[in-house]
Design a protein around this motif. Sequence first.
Motif, mmCIF file in Angstrom:
data_model
loop_
_atom_site.group_PDB
_atom_site.id
_atom_site.type_symbol
_atom_site.label_atom_id
_atom_site.label_comp_id
_atom_site.label_asym_id
_atom_site.label_seq_id
_atom_site.Cartn_x
_atom_site.Cartn_y
_atom_site.Cartn_z
ATOM 1 N N ALA A 81 0.843 -1.352 0.111
ATOM 2 C CA ALA A 81 -0.165 0.135 0.005
ATOM 3 C C ALA A 81 0.798 1.139 -0.172
ATOM 4 C CB ALA A 81 -0.923 -0.086 1.094
ATOM 5 N N ALA A 82 1.788 1.349 0.804
ATOM 6 C CA ALA A 82 2.748 2.433 0.849
ATOM 7 C C ALA A 82 3.419 2.724 -0.410
ATOM 8 C CB ALA A 82 3.849 2.413 1.914
ATOM 9 N N VAL A 83 4.110 1.710 -0.936
ATOM 10 C CA VAL A 83 4.680 1.903 -2.397
ATOM 11 C C VAL A 83 3.755 2.263 -3.527
ATOM 12 C CG1 VAL A 83 5.734 0.418 -4.281
ATOM 13 C CG2 VAL A 83 6.527 -0.020 -1.778
ATOM 14 N N ALA A 84 2.456 1.568 -3.329
ATOM 15 C CA ALA A 84 1.397 2.064 -4.489
ATOM 16 C C ALA A 84 1.249 3.546 -4.270
ATOM 17 C CB ALA A 84 0.312 1.319 -4.393
ATOM 18 N N LEU A 85 0.994 4.068 -2.954
ATOM 19 C CA LEU A 85 0.861 5.432 -2.951
ATOM 20 C C LEU A 85 2.053 6.237 -3.347
ATOM 21 C CD1 LEU A 85 -1.149 5.543 0.279
ATOM 22 C CD2 LEU A 85 -1.990 6.203 -1.785
ATOM 23 N N ILE A 86 3.328 6.065 -2.926
ATOM 24 C CA ILE A 86 4.373 6.861 -3.261
ATOM 25 C C ILE A 86 4.785 6.715 -4.918
ATOM 26 C CG2 ILE A 86 6.781 7.141 -2.707
ATOM 27 C CD1 ILE A 86 6.296 6.058 0.166
ATOM 28 N N PHE A 87 4.776 5.510 -5.315
ATOM 29 C CA PHE A 87 5.009 5.550 -6.567
ATOM 30 C C PHE A 87 4.129 6.057 -7.537
ATOM 31 C CE2 PHE A 87 4.958 3.043 -10.726
ATOM 32 C CZ PHE A 87 6.010 3.362 -11.176
ATOM 33 N N GLY A 88 2.890 5.778 -7.243
ATOM 34 C CA GLY A 88 1.652 6.846 -7.817
ATOM 35 C C GLY A 88 1.902 8.182 -7.842
ATOM 36 N N VAL A 138 -6.409 -0.262 -9.170
ATOM 37 C CA VAL A 138 -6.523 1.405 -8.920
ATOM 38 C C VAL A 138 -5.084 1.985 -9.382
ATOM 39 C CG1 VAL A 138 -7.285 3.105 -7.658
ATOM 40 C CG2 VAL A 138 -8.434 0.913 -7.368
ATOM 41 N N SER A 139 -4.251 1.458 -8.941
ATOM 42 C CA SER A 139 -2.733 1.992 -9.282
ATOM 43 C C SER A 139 -2.578 1.862 -10.799
ATOM 44 C CB SER A 139 -1.676 1.222 -8.394
ATOM 45 O OG SER A 139 -0.559 1.799 -8.803
ATOM 46 N N TRP A 140 -2.845 0.658 -11.436
ATOM 47 C CA TRP A 140 -2.727 0.824 -12.892
ATOM 48 C C TRP A 140 -3.605 1.749 -13.624
ATOM 49 C CZ3 TRP A 140 -6.307 -0.228 -16.832
ATOM 50 C CH2 TRP A 140 -6.013 -0.393 -17.950
ATOM 51 N N ALA A 141 -4.776 2.154 -12.921
ATOM 52 C CA ALA A 141 -5.480 3.205 -13.705
ATOM 53 C C ALA A 141 -4.985 4.438 -13.479
ATOM 54 C CB ALA A 141 -6.899 3.202 -13.036
ATOM 55 N N VAL A 142 -4.357 4.699 -12.413
ATOM 56 C CA VAL A 142 -3.760 5.987 -12.026
ATOM 57 C C VAL A 142 -2.736 6.257 -12.822
ATOM 58 C CG1 VAL A 142 -2.448 7.112 -10.464
ATOM 59 C CG2 VAL A 142 -4.737 6.062 -9.664
ATOM 60 N N SER A 143 -1.892 5.132 -13.521
ATOM 61 C CA SER A 143 -0.767 5.443 -13.958
ATOM 62 C C SER A 143 -0.871 6.238 -15.596
ATOM 63 C CB SER A 143 0.054 4.237 -14.324
ATOM 64 O OG SER A 143 -0.764 3.391 -14.970
ATOM 65 N N GLY A 144 -2.188 6.113 -16.032
ATOM 66 C CA GLY A 144 -2.583 6.474 -17.388
ATOM 67 C C GLY A 144 -3.412 7.910 -16.913
ATOM 68 N N LEU A 145 -3.280 8.550 -16.016
ATOM 69 C CA LEU A 145 -4.064 9.894 -15.797
ATOM 70 C C LEU A 145 -3.070 11.102 -16.106
ATOM 71 C CD1 LEU A 145 -5.404 8.831 -12.188
ATOM 72 C CD2 LEU A 145 -6.836 8.797 -14.649
ATOM 73 N N PRO A 146 -3.660 12.253 -15.921
ATOM 74 C CA PRO A 146 -3.021 13.296 -16.323
ATOM 75 C C PRO A 146 -1.715 13.630 -15.381
ATOM 76 C CG PRO A 146 -5.499 13.874 -16.351
ATOM 77 C CD PRO A 146 -5.174 12.517 -15.839
ATOM 78 N N GLY A 147 -0.772 14.074 -16.046
ATOM 79 C CA GLY A 147 0.337 14.221 -15.102
ATOM 80 C C GLY A 147 1.414 12.906 -15.533
ATOM 81 N N LYS A 148 0.989 11.833 -16.293
ATOM 82 C CA LYS A 148 1.951 10.917 -16.502
ATOM 83 C C LYS A 148 3.045 11.129 -17.361
ATOM 84 C CE LYS A 148 1.817 6.567 -19.104
ATOM 85 N NZ LYS A 148 1.268 5.634 -20.034
ATOM 86 N N ARG A 149 4.175 10.760 -16.927
ATOM 87 C CA ARG A 149 5.423 10.786 -17.730
ATOM 88 C C ARG A 149 5.416 10.512 -19.013
ATOM 89 N NH1 ARG A 149 11.436 10.302 -15.342
ATOM 90 N NH2 ARG A 149 12.577 11.285 -17.166
ATOM 91 N N GLU A 150 5.538 11.051 -19.990
ATOM 92 C CA GLU A 150 5.393 10.770 -21.517
ATOM 93 C C GLU A 150 6.866 10.278 -22.104
ATOM 94 O OE1 GLU A 150 2.803 10.151 -23.116
ATOM 95 O OE2 GLU A 150 1.577 11.092 -21.532
ATOM 96 N N LYS A 151 6.874 9.380 -23.031
ATOM 97 C CA LYS A 151 7.888 8.843 -23.463
ATOM 98 C C LYS A 151 8.745 9.970 -24.239
ATOM 99 C CE LYS A 151 6.693 4.133 -24.102
ATOM 100 N NZ LYS A 151 6.344 3.176 -24.914
ATOM 101 N N ALA A 152 10.107 9.752 -24.409
ATOM 102 C CA ALA A 152 10.957 11.013 -24.800
ATOM 103 C C ALA A 152 10.629 10.960 -26.435
ATOM 104 C CB ALA A 152 12.355 10.845 -24.715
ATOM 105 N N GLY A 153 10.675 12.006 -26.916
ATOM 106 C CA GLY A 153 10.203 12.315 -28.498
ATOM 107 C C GLY A 153 8.934 13.190 -28.648
ATOM 108 N N PRO A 154 9.183 13.932 -29.759
ATOM 109 C CA PRO A 154 7.841 14.648 -30.083
ATOM 110 C C PRO A 154 6.442 13.855 -30.150
ATOM 111 C CG PRO A 154 9.163 14.308 -32.063
ATOM 112 C CD PRO A 154 9.890 13.692 -31.000
#
Length: 749
Positions: A482-489, A673-689
């Motif tokens: 639970a702690a890892v999911a919140l911090i990594f999220g 739920v953490s998997w869902a969070v990873s696709g939300l606004p603020g997600k780090r995009e891959k490099a490149g245009p």
Amino acid sequence: MDEASDIMPSQLPTEHRQRHSRDRSTSLNSLSHFKNHGGPSKHMRPSTLRSHGSNASMKSIGSETDYSEIIAPIPRRHLLQTSQSLHWLRVDTSSGDELLNRGVSPVSASSVGSVFPSSRMNNRLSFTALMEHERTAAGPSSRADARKIEDDQGTFGAGRRFVRWMHRSNMKSLVIPSAIAASALVKWCIGLGTYSGYDTPPMFGDYEAQRHWMELTIHLPIREWYTYDLQYWGLDYPPLTAYVSWLCGRIGSLIESSWFTLQASRGTETGGSKLFMRATVLVLDFLIYIPALYTFVYAWQGTRSSRKRHAALLTLLFHPALLLIDFGHFQYNSVMLGLTLLAINAFAAGHDLLGAIFFVLSLGFKQMALYYAPAIGSYLVGKCIYLGPVHGTRLFLRLALTTTLAFIIMFAPFLPPFAPLSAIAAPITRIFPFGRGLFEDKVANFWCFTNVLVKWKRIFASRESLLIKASTGLTALGFLPAAVALIFGGYKTRLRRDVQNDSVNVSPAAPSSPTPILPLLPYALLTCSMSFFLFSFQVHEKTILVPLLPLTLLLSGASPTDDAFLWGALGNNVGVFSMWPLLKKDGLGLQYLAMLIFWNRLIGHNPFKLRYGYFVGLVSCVVHTTIILLHLLELAVTPPARYPDLFPVLNVLLCTPIFGLIWLWSIKRSAEVSWAVSGLPGKREKAGPSPAVSAISATSSGTAFGNSPMRGETGVRAVSLGYASGRARGQADARRRALEMSAGGDWER
């Protein structure tokens, strides 16, 4: 609005609306076909043409400019699985086309709205409501869906029927007052029975302990509170409990001084004193716990209809385990739980400093609130990471300063200049009783469960410290996911710096807004508290109330066929059963049976109903049948003299695996739920245009706690893991259809 937006699913031909398959993607050739013919192709659905961007940056489909990004279909299976928590988050429809063209996301709006009902509620959507509307509007796509709809309609409990009758009788405004009054009546009726230690000298029980602390605090100086006569119910709760006891003792002494005469009043059980003591529990419950429940329902479930919010409040008001312990056995657990609930309500509204103060007060009232500490601490750290180096560091320092000052103020009477520095050792050693050993009674946790085969105390008779270290290690491993999911999220969804503008996409007021990791918090609270209950040392039967709170909160927002509802109902019933040896000793057998039957009837749960499509349904049927058999066996059979604790041990052997399964289920749900969070606004995009991905603005719609707008980068999954499960009928542009229906009225009602 452009031409494509004007075409609603209801205007399409019937054969198109009832298609079972959905397009995986839309090619640019299809868009050209759309452009050249001035309308959509007959083989194209409007849902495949959702653009992603704000109103200011939206491109019309028919214009000569570049086309917006093509977004993959909505992962329906994933939405269904995460609907138990996602409906807590609000979606502001004031942004118009922007909302219609955004993919479904657990945090489409980075806010939780007003704590109190307002007319703006009708313009917001919830994920649970969206999926329920899709299912009813499109009709069952299979026999399984038809059976699920039938189950939903057939399991409406007495609470929902009461709420529906009140609404139809134009008595909507009276639902909450009547529910609170009914809960007060039930609580008072439970209190008419006996209590812990009733007529059992010389030590009596928890009732006498609470009364003794009241007389102790009003007759002795503060420095002696934690050192006076420790053999007779010495004070072993944090200072806030002592301050509340002092206040209650002062009020009681004004009514009748003989109730709280030090030494002479030990064991007093007069009718007046019992009435006063029961009244203190009820008043504190009304002052703290009930307002916290009311705030929770409107802060976390504000997008639901008023009927469903009222039904959720009924479910929480009649929580059987809490009522039996506080108003039967006699304790003040509702104060600690209410303060914790106020803390997470403040977090949901974006007021982290206020939430931190509430949680410190909860810790200051009862040390069992530490079971929530890893989840709340990880959430706040995750939010600091989410806000970035500048705003995150600033929030972290403010939280650290606020928390430290709150603890210093609470322990001030035991610190210089009011007392020597050594005086702080007395309350600390009483609050954390490491010297009492690993466990004392038969509790449904890992240590008592395994002690049937492995005699821990005998093996480590001279090495108790090793058991304490092992307990600490297992507890930490238990809440680590639970702690890892919140911090990594928080790291995964952190706000990114705009390289072109050399600025961070966050406004100065953004730290007061909730974060995308907010849906993880209830599951993290459940995981951490259940881990402490299963693996920690000195756990008592009553401690199950701590993990039952987040479990019941999840249950209150779920439909009768959701896993959260079934696990919540099973956990609450088994939790009450795990306290049966304690309740039996207190003479609360009638209250125990009545509350279990009443609460299950209230929420519409039949624990003996076989649900072949649900693992938890089969487990529930087997477990409840076993509980009935154990009760009958206990009535008919006297345990042998060699095994006097036979039935308490059988209780532990039955309840511990269920609590372990709930702990594992909470970890599983956190991962989803953490998997869902990873696709939300603020997600780090891959490099490149990536010209197709644009920044959008998520406007906060909260009014009670002053939320503010916030910006983040947009991340969209190109391939959905839930695509294969999203081929049922009626999925054409679910959000557009829901908005169309909501424009004509409150369709969720």
